[in-house]
Design a protein around this motif. Structure first.
Motif, PDB file in Angstrom:
ATOM      1  N   ARG A 152     -22.716  -5.185   6.241  1.00  0.00           N
ATOM      2  CA  ARG A 152     -21.281  -4.933   6.697  1.00  0.00           C
ATOM      3  C   ARG A 152     -20.499  -6.333   6.879  1.00  0.00           C
ATOM      4  O   ARG A 152     -19.351  -6.250   6.356  1.00  0.00           O
ATOM      5  CB  ARG A 152     -21.574  -4.564   8.171  1.00  0.00           C
ATOM      6  CG  ARG A 152     -20.316  -4.417   8.906  1.00  0.00           C
ATOM      7  CD  ARG A 152     -20.625  -3.895  10.390  1.00  0.00           C
ATOM      8  NE  ARG A 152     -19.386  -3.440  11.025  1.00  0.00           N
ATOM      9  CZ  ARG A 152     -18.369  -4.085  11.504  1.00  0.00           C
ATOM     10  NH1 ARG A 152     -18.438  -5.650  11.303  1.00  0.00           N
ATOM     11  NH2 ARG A 152     -17.475  -3.680  12.236  1.00  0.00           N
ATOM     12  N   LYS A 156     -16.856  -6.568   4.981  1.00  0.00           N
ATOM     13  CA  LYS A 156     -15.836  -7.089   5.862  1.00  0.00           C
ATOM     14  C   LYS A 156     -15.144  -8.163   5.197  1.00  0.00           C
ATOM     15  O   LYS A 156     -13.701  -8.202   5.012  1.00  0.00           O
ATOM     16  CB  LYS A 156     -16.036  -7.281   7.117  1.00  0.00           C
ATOM     17  CG  LYS A 156     -15.183  -7.411   8.183  1.00  0.00           C
ATOM     18  CD  LYS A 156     -15.713  -7.508   9.709  1.00  0.00           C
ATOM     19  CE  LYS A 156     -14.612  -7.335  10.874  1.00  0.00           C
ATOM     20  NZ  LYS A 156     -13.446  -8.460  10.721  1.00  0.00           N
ATOM     21  N   PHE A 179     -13.153  -0.757   9.723  1.00  0.00           N
ATOM     22  CA  PHE A 179     -13.926  -1.787  10.381  1.00  0.00           C
ATOM     23  C   PHE A 179     -13.229  -1.966  11.867  1.00  0.00           C
ATOM     24  O   PHE A 179     -14.153  -1.929  12.966  1.00  0.00           O
ATOM     25  CB  PHE A 179     -14.202  -3.045   9.735  1.00  0.00           C
ATOM     26  CG  PHE A 179     -15.175  -3.118   8.544  1.00  0.00           C
ATOM     27  CD1 PHE A 179     -16.350  -2.619   8.926  1.00  0.00           C
ATOM     28  CD2 PHE A 179     -14.835  -3.677   7.298  1.00  0.00           C
ATOM     29  CE1 PHE A 179     -17.420  -2.503   7.818  1.00  0.00           C
ATOM     30  CE2 PHE A 179     -15.865  -3.632   6.294  1.00  0.00           C
ATOM     31  CZ  PHE A 179     -17.127  -3.225   6.508  1.00  0.00           C
TER      32      PHE A 179
END
Length: 386
Positions: A152, A156, A179
């Motif tokens: 993640r 991001k 996100f």
């Protein structure tokens, strides 16, 4: 007054008789005492014989009905689409809620939370030409910041890079928004309030009573409870952040009763009654009861006469509108089944209790729209047959 709504004395005779008589001239199924109570308080409107219409059918003879009734009457997907569009002879339009938010633009500012949110899956009604709804789970666990770990973080970081490719830039912006929204939802759920009000059995709002508590052979699914609970969290967030308009969609299905009589309806009616009652009590505690109106729709009603094993697809049904802004009572009229033909007189389209609508779904929406702040011009633009 709290406690078990089915005491061992008192209302038990009414419960066993099958329905409650309300002071609004409407009988309510005995499995729905909370709804009957809210009707008696005066903040529930019953819209009788409402459905899809292409023109008024008041006083027409049945021979004329076939040429003017909506296309594909009895087809779940097309009738549902008409209801979500808000026009009974337009199949290619965007949803009526989506088109309202198209017209209003960024009514709530630039917040990542959209004004139109569904907890009942994809629905055509919320989709606009330029306005896309959020379709969310009733719990943000799938969006949790702790899920994904290093993957993640890497994704991001990549999404925040500027590239030379327009497609990559668009994709990265979408991922970044995802996100941001996920983090926002986790925060909304973590900081939402716990209500002190209780349900009619003395438990927490939206808690599922045991079979023993219900004193019945069925149990409640909790599906409607979870959706309404999620809506409350989003209303609380919108209220705290100056949102001006929000629309939420929840879905509670399973009434396609061709066979097995009304099997399964008992728990559904019980959950609707308890869910709406808990939702209204939570809105009161939240200080939002004056500015939230809840309403029901369906693709079509069921035949009144049995097919021998259940009820078939019909036409008009009856909707509820609930809230402190609602002037309670009966709008329209129920068919008088003592008159003529199979009992429904001139309001029976098929001699099996298929009710002909007297009120178009557009009329229900336009009334709600006016309360919601839609101008007359916008109402007529959105609901072309009005």
């Amino acid at each position: 007054s709290g406690g078990n709504p089915y005491p061992s004395s008192g209302d038990v005779a009414t419960y066993r008789s099958g329905f409650y008589r309300t002071n609004k001239g409407v009988g309510v199924n005995a499995l729905m005492p909370e709804l009957a109570h809210m009707m008696n308080q005066g903040n529930v409107a019953t819209v009788a014989a409402v459905g899809t219409l292409t023109e008024p059918l008041l006083g027409v003879n049945n021979e004329h009905i076939g040429s003017v009734r909506p296309r594909f009457l009895g087809s779940h997907n097309t009738q549902r689409r008409m209801v979500h569009i808000g026009q009974s002879n337009a199949m290619q339009q965007f949803g009526w809620v989506g088109r309202v938010f198209d017209a209003w633009g960024n009514v709530n500012g630039a917040d990542v939370v959209a004004p139109n949110v569904s907890f009942g899956g994809n629905t055509h009604g919320l989709i606009g030409r330029s306005n896309a709804p959020l379709v969310l789970r009733t719990s943000p666990s799938g969006y949790s910041a702790s899920i994904g770990g290093w993957e993640r973080d890497d994704r991001k970081a990549i999404s925040e890079q500027v590239t030379q490719t327009p497609f990559d830039d668009l994709y990265n912006r979408m991922v970044g928004r995802s996100f941001a929204l996920g983090d926002k939802l986790v925060d909304i759920w973590a900081n939402s309030r716990t209500f002190s009000s209780t349900n009619t059995y003395g438990g927490a709002l939206f808690s599922i009573p045991t079979r023993e508590t219900l004193d019945s052979g069925y149990h409640l699914s909790g599906k409607l409870f979870r959706q309404l609970q999620a809506v409350l969290k989003m209303i609380e967030y919108g209220k705290s952040n100056g949102f001006k308009r929000q629309v939420f969609y929840v879905k509670f299905e399973g009434f396609d009763t061709h066979s097995a009589g009304t099997g399964g309806n008992s728990e559904r009616l019980r959950e609707i009654s308890m869910g709406l009652y808990d939702f209204q009590n939570a809105l009161e505690e939240l200080g939002a009861a004056d500015s939230v109106t809840t309403f029901t729709t369906s693709d079509f009603g069921r035949s009144v006469r049995s097919n021998g094993d259940g009820t078939d697809h019909a036409w008009a049904g009856h909707n509820l509108i609930i809230g402190n802004a609602v002037k309670g009572g009966l709008y329209g009229e129920f068919p008088d089944w003592r008159k003529g033909r199979s009992g429904g007189g001139t309001q029976d389209a098929r001699r099996n209790g298929t009710i002909i609508p007297k009120i178009a779904i557009e009329q229900q929406y336009a009334t709600l729209g006016k309360w919601f702040g839609m101008s007359d011009a916008l109402n007529h633009e959105i609901f072309g047959n009005l």
